[in-house]
Design a protein around this motif. Structure first.
Motif, mmCIF file in Angstrom:
data_model
loop_
_atom_site.group_PDB
_atom_site.id
_atom_site.type_symbol
_atom_site.label_atom_id
_atom_site.label_comp_id
_atom_site.label_asym_id
_atom_site.label_seq_id
_atom_site.Cartn_x
_atom_site.Cartn_y
_atom_site.Cartn_z
ATOM 1 N N TRP A 74 2.123 1.765 -3.358
ATOM 2 C CA TRP A 74 1.062 2.253 -4.239
ATOM 3 C C TRP A 74 0.810 3.742 -4.005
ATOM 4 O O TRP A 74 0.630 4.517 -4.936
ATOM 5 C CB TRP A 74 -0.177 1.405 -3.976
ATOM 6 N N THR A 90 8.288 18.979 -13.605
ATOM 7 C CA THR A 90 8.839 19.110 -14.960
ATOM 8 C C THR A 90 8.053 20.111 -15.784
ATOM 9 O O THR A 90 8.301 20.246 -16.977
ATOM 10 C CB THR A 90 8.831 17.751 -15.687
ATOM 11 N N ARG A 91 7.098 20.807 -15.187
ATOM 12 C CA ARG A 91 6.326 21.776 -15.962
ATOM 13 C C ARG A 91 7.218 22.898 -16.458
ATOM 14 O O ARG A 91 8.054 23.403 -15.724
ATOM 15 C CB ARG A 91 5.223 22.383 -15.102
ATOM 16 N N MET A 102 9.737 22.963 -18.231
ATOM 17 C CA MET A 102 11.118 22.650 -18.615
ATOM 18 C C MET A 102 11.286 22.613 -20.122
ATOM 19 O O MET A 102 12.208 23.190 -20.690
ATOM 20 C CB MET A 102 11.520 21.286 -18.049
ATOM 21 N N HIS A 103 10.360 21.911 -20.736
ATOM 22 C CA HIS A 103 10.411 21.734 -22.175
ATOM 23 C C HIS A 103 10.344 23.086 -22.882
ATOM 24 O O HIS A 103 11.166 23.402 -23.728
ATOM 25 C CB HIS A 103 9.231 20.868 -22.575
ATOM 26 N N ALA A 143 5.847 14.344 -10.484
ATOM 27 C CA ALA A 143 6.646 14.369 -11.715
ATOM 28 C C ALA A 143 6.075 15.397 -12.681
ATOM 29 O O ALA A 143 6.816 16.066 -13.405
ATOM 30 C CB ALA A 143 6.655 12.985 -12.358
ATOM 31 N N ASP A 144 4.763 15.530 -12.680
ATOM 32 C CA ASP A 144 4.144 16.562 -13.511
ATOM 33 C C ASP A 144 4.561 17.944 -13.014
ATOM 34 O O ASP A 144 5.096 18.756 -13.772
ATOM 35 C CB ASP A 144 2.621 16.391 -13.474
ATOM 36 N N TYR A 145 4.380 18.197 -11.721
ATOM 37 C CA TYR A 145 4.669 19.546 -11.209
ATOM 38 C C TYR A 145 6.136 19.915 -11.372
ATOM 39 O O TYR A 145 6.475 21.044 -11.701
ATOM 40 C CB TYR A 145 4.254 19.635 -9.736
ATOM 41 N N LEU A 174 4.224 10.139 -9.399
ATOM 42 C CA LEU A 174 3.803 10.497 -10.758
ATOM 43 C C LEU A 174 3.118 11.866 -10.794
ATOM 44 O O LEU A 174 3.257 12.600 -11.759
ATOM 45 C CB LEU A 174 2.887 9.412 -11.338
ATOM 46 N N THR A 175 2.380 12.203 -9.725
ATOM 47 C CA THR A 175 1.769 13.539 -9.702
ATOM 48 C C THR A 175 2.847 14.612 -9.590
ATOM 49 O O THR A 175 2.856 15.589 -10.349
ATOM 50 C CB THR A 175 0.797 13.665 -8.514
ATOM 51 N N SER A 233 0.833 -1.207 0.000
ATOM 52 C CA SER A 233 0.000 0.000 0.000
ATOM 53 C C SER A 233 0.861 1.248 0.000
ATOM 54 O O SER A 233 0.549 2.231 -0.659
ATOM 55 C CB SER A 233 -0.926 0.043 1.208
ATOM 56 N N ILE A 268 3.340 5.643 -5.816
ATOM 57 C CA ILE A 268 3.038 5.818 -7.243
ATOM 58 C C ILE A 268 2.246 7.100 -7.442
ATOM 59 O O ILE A 268 2.561 7.942 -8.281
ATOM 60 C CB ILE A 268 2.214 4.625 -7.778
ATOM 61 N N MET A 269 1.210 7.258 -6.624
ATOM 62 C CA MET A 269 0.355 8.432 -6.771
ATOM 63 C C MET A 269 1.158 9.712 -6.560
ATOM 64 O O MET A 269 1.088 10.646 -7.367
ATOM 65 C CB MET A 269 -0.789 8.352 -5.766
#
Ligand code: HEM
Ligand SMILES: [Cu+2]
Lengths: 109, 558
Positions: free
Chosen positions: A76, A90-91, A93-94, A86-88, A83-84, A73, A79-80
């Motif tokens: 798990w 790397t915003r 950057m590209h 990871a969005d914040y 991955l969430t 657990s 993971i949440m």
């Protein structure tokens, strides 16, 4: 299933440790550690939660399968969070890398 | 039809079964028998199916003309929202697990009941309480946020009854969690002697995977919607930027549950199909362990793809790339299942019984739904077709064409077990085909509309889209007929249907070894399992010839 009997002494020690943790949290809240404010608060909270799960919820004395469920657990939940975040993290950057080169870049080149 | 020419053995109803063991309203409302609770759920999810269906009908009527003539724009927003909430949270998610799963899992593994019979009853009452809150919201101002409750619309701007709705869904979540927990413990601890993990019916494997998702995912949606309610009522800043919150965080949390939730809807249906196909192909299922494993794989990978619903929200490009890639991965276990079902058909002695028609329908429609899911998971393409009718068609192919087909097919397949009676076969086949035709006529035009750029959730559209919209509405009325027919003849058959006997098809599962309807205790003696799943050849008790080609199943005469 056989119940493990935990001695009152252990409960008392855990309780006092938790109280000390609370005191540490309060103490830390009045000091500024800069970027580490949140790290310290979460570290203490995690430590306390671990004690509660291990002793008050008897996870330490539980069958291996129960312990496996707990570990899964937590994985798990990770993971949440990962991955969430990871969005914040790397915003943008590209976009900044593709942006037209600024003057300083040209000079260095 | 030659059905009548078969030398059908004459069966008698068992003297005492779970339906007539006790009488009176009290004996139903306080029952802890998993079979009776399944029927309670059957009744209540059907009510919500009707409510959701009513809203859908109004949507389709409204869209007959480009300017819409039935309701105001505000009401239109409420119609599609309430349609989604009723159908997803109160019909589709509980449908197969709480009705068929509840009824069948103990029978299939040779147990007397679920591990926690009282929790099972409690879960039904929780469902009712949650349902009442949501109906209260529908009745007092309605709900207009979309079933996705996106913030800050839901938490700040909407003037509709959001608070009771989120409380209702929060409460209902516990019903899901309890059902999932009950199934997991039951499957682990209550299998009959000889019922090893790899002898479990694939239906049970599918429900095991579903239960994992229910237990792990549901708390997240429950808490997330509660946070919406708290922000709305007490102005705590979670998602509202003006209060220091972040609206995209809501979407992360919402889809972290709601993508896995689409697998809560489809996995049990896949389980149903895995039971029907070997029975009416008279062959062991091809690749048992792959189908079982792919259920677990879908449950796990299903948790890693959620942000494919957020490609256009401003999430990071890197996150979008990652989630796009992971979404492609989840197609693999789904494809494994489809290939295994088709391989099972190969050289089988196939019959066109009603459940099999539903199974064929499922395979085709799920295939289209799944493949268009890959279109949507493709980052560049999704920028164009996101929030168009293409998405609407995609998920209806999976959820209605897949999940509901499986549910109705499963109801037919196990109807003789549940009621002890056979339904009228010819009528049932006609209804199944009606459903299939109506479904495609309703939703295929929506793929085209979406591809041409018609956005979803709008109450008007440009005149050039009218023809396809009218086709879709026409299809919806055929579809409605396809649902009404089974409701009528299944109800009729409870009283007037032919007596089925314990194993009318015959099928190989343990649930067919007891009387139909089963006694309250399920089995007179605890069964022992010494056969492999779906093995027709080494089962003299099924009454099939031991060598040579196996005879076609019960009604299989064309
Ligand atoms: C297997 C059962 C599946 C179900 C029940 C399902 C259901 C849904 C639902 C309900 C939505 C719309 C959400 C909304 O915007 O309100 C959706 C969108 C989407 N689905 Fe599926 N889906 C399934 C499978 C797949 C698969 C296999 C993929 C890809 C590998 C996929 C990819 C997508 C994507 C990318 C979207 C977002 C489209 C957009 O809004 O632009 N789906 N799906
Ligand atoms: Cu998804």
């Amino acid at each position: 299933m056989s119940e493990h009997i935990v001695s009152p002494k252990i409960y008392l020690v855990i309780f006092l440790t938790l109280m000390a943790g609370t005191a540490a949290t309060v103490w830390a809240a009045y000091h500024n550690f800069g970027a580490f404010n949140i790290v310290i608060a979460l570290a203490i909270a995690t430590f306390k939660a671990t004690l509660v799960v291990l002793y008050f919820m008897h996870a330490r004395y539980s069958p291996k399968r129960t312990q496996l469920v707990i570990v899964c657990s937590i994985f798990w939940l990770a993971i949440m969070l990962v991955l969430t975040l990871a969005d914040y993290r790397t915003r943008g950057m590209h976009e900044s890398r593709l942006a037209p080169p600024s003057n300083s870049n040209l000079v260095r080149a | 039809m030659s059905t009548t020419t078969l030398p059908a053995p004459v069966h008698k109803m068992p003297r005492e079964d779970y339906l007539n063991a006790t009488y009176g309203l009290r004996s139903w409302l306080l029952t802890t028998d998993h079979k009776r609770i399944a029927l309670l759920y059957l009744g209540s999810v059907t009510v919500f199916f009707f409510i959701g269906g009513l809203f859908a009908t109004m949507i389709r009527i409204h869209l007959l003309t480009p300017n819409g003539f039935l309701v105001t724009p505000e009401t239109y927003n409420k119609l599609f929202t309430m349609h989604g909430v009723a159908m997803i949270f109160f019909f589709l998610i509980p449908s197969i697990p709480a009705v068929l799963g509840n009824f069948l899992i103990p029978l299939m593994i040779g147990a007397k009941d679920l591990a926690f019979p009282k929790l099972n009853l409690l879960s039904w009452y929780i469902y009712l309480v949650g349902g009442c809150f949501v109906l209260y919201s529908f009745g007092t101002g309605g709900l207009d946020t979309g079933w996705t409750f996106y913030t800050p619309l839901s938490s700040v701007y909407s003037n509709s009854a959001v608070t009771p709705a989120v409380i209702g869904i929060f409460i209902n979540g516990f019903s899901s969690i309890l059902t999932g927990l009950n199934f997991i413990v039951t499957i682990h601890t209550m299998r009959a002697p000889g019922m090893t993990w790899f002898r479990l019916p694939l239906f049970v494997w599918a429900h095991y995977a579903t239960s994992l998702v229910m237990v792990l995912g549901t708390p997240v949606i429950a808490i997330t919607l509660l946070l919406v309610g708290l922000e709305r009522m007490f102005h705590l800043g979670f998602f509202n930027p003006a209060l220091g919150g972040d609206p995209i965080l809501f979407q992360h949390l919402f889809w972290f549950y709601s993508h896995p939730a689409v697998y809560i809807m489809i996995l049990p249906s896949m389980g149903v199909i895995s039971e029907i196909i070997p029975t009416f192909a008279r062959k062991p299922i091809f690749g048992y362990s792959f189908i079982a494993g792919s259920s677990i794989a879908i449950a796990v990978i299903g948790f890693l793809v959620w942000a494919h619903h957020m490609f256009v929200t401003g999430e990071s490009t890197y996150a979008a790339l990652t989630f796009s890639f992971l979404s492609y991965l989840v197609a693999i276990p789904s494809a494994v299942k489809v290939f295994n079902w088709t391989s099972t058909l190969y050289q089988g002695s196939i019959s066109w019984d009603t459940p099999m028609i539903y199974a064929f329908g499922f395979i085709g429609l799920f295939l289209i739904g799944g493949l268009t899911g890959l279109f949507l998971a493709c980052l560049g393409l999704d920028i164009h077709i996101h929030d168009t009718y293409f998405v609407v068609a995609h998920f209806h192919y999976i959820m209605v064409g897949g999940a509901v087909m499986g549910y109705v097919g499963g109801l037919h397949f196990w109807w003789p077990k549940i009621t002890g009676k056979l339904y009228p076969e010819v009528l049932a086949r006609i209804a199944a085909v009606t459903l299939f035709v109506g479904f495609n006529l309703t939703f295929f035009p929506q793929f085209m509309l979406g591809y041409m750029g018609m956005p979803r959730r709008y109450h008007t559209y440009p005149p050039e889209f009218q023809v396809l919209n009218v086709l879709s509405t026409a299809g919806a009325s055929i579809l409605a007929l396809g649902y009404l027919l089974p409701m009528l003849y299944l109800t009729w058959s409870m009283r007037y249907g032919r007596v089925a006997g314990p194993n009318p098809w015959p099928a190989t599962g343990l649930e067919w070894k007891t009387a139909s309807p089963p006694p309250t205790e399920n089995f007179d003696v605890t069964p022992e399992v010494d056969w492999e799943p779906y093995d027709f050849r080494n089962r003299p008790d099924l009454g099939l010839a031991a060598s040579g080609p196996l005879p076609a199943p019960a009604h299989g005469d064309d």
